[in-house]
Motif scaffolding. Sequence first.
Motif, PDB file in Angstrom:
ATOM      1  N   UNK A   1     -17.288 -70.609 -48.720  1.00  0.00           N
ATOM      2  CA  UNK A   1     -18.075 -70.105 -47.597  1.00  0.00           C
ATOM      3  C   UNK A   1     -19.501 -70.620 -47.635  1.00  0.00           C
ATOM      4  N   UNK A   2     -20.077 -70.658 -48.821  1.00  0.00           N
ATOM      5  CA  UNK A   2     -21.447 -71.167 -48.966  1.00  0.00           C
ATOM      6  C   UNK A   2     -21.508 -72.647 -48.594  1.00  0.00           C
ATOM      7  N   UNK A   3     -20.510 -73.416 -49.003  1.00  0.00           N
ATOM      8  CA  UNK A   3     -20.486 -74.843 -48.667  1.00  0.00           C
ATOM      9  C   UNK A   3     -20.316 -75.038 -47.167  1.00  0.00           C
ATOM     10  N   UNK A   4     -19.442 -74.262 -46.550  1.00  0.00           N
ATOM     11  CA  UNK A   4     -19.247 -74.378 -45.107  1.00  0.00           C
ATOM     12  C   UNK A   4     -20.532 -74.013 -44.356  1.00  0.00           C
ATOM     13  N   UNK A   5     -21.212 -72.988 -44.812  1.00  0.00           N
ATOM     14  CA  UNK A   5     -22.469 -72.583 -44.192  1.00  0.00           C
ATOM     15  C   UNK A   5     -23.529 -73.681 -44.365  1.00  0.00           C
ATOM     16  N   UNK A   6     -23.626 -74.223 -45.558  1.00  0.00           N
ATOM     17  CA  UNK A   6     -24.595 -75.283 -45.823  1.00  0.00           C
ATOM     18  C   UNK A   6     -24.281 -76.526 -44.997  1.00  0.00           C
TER      19      UNK A   6
END
Length: 96
Positions: A44-49
């Motif tokens: 999720x953090x990678x997708x957000x970034x």
Amino acid sequence: MAETELERAEKRYAQAKARLQALKNREATRQRKLDTRRKVILGGALMDLAERDTSAAAMLDRLIRNLSREQDRKAFAEWDTPSHSPSPDTGQSDAT
């Protein structure tokens, strides 16, 4: 027929061994759940970034294209890698 001391000890040993195995199984399950939670959070953090950073978007696209299992790639078939959209505040000022 009365149990001998040896039979009672063997029974206690078997019960203790079963309790130990149950504890090991619970710990392994806990570790798997924690590992899965970490993966979900990082994903999720990678997708957000990737929505904010072109290099992260490129990395995400590369990761998806290089998934080794067909069924994993299919999960992303209809999903578009986020395109980089600059934030409203780019740090530049219109005032001169």
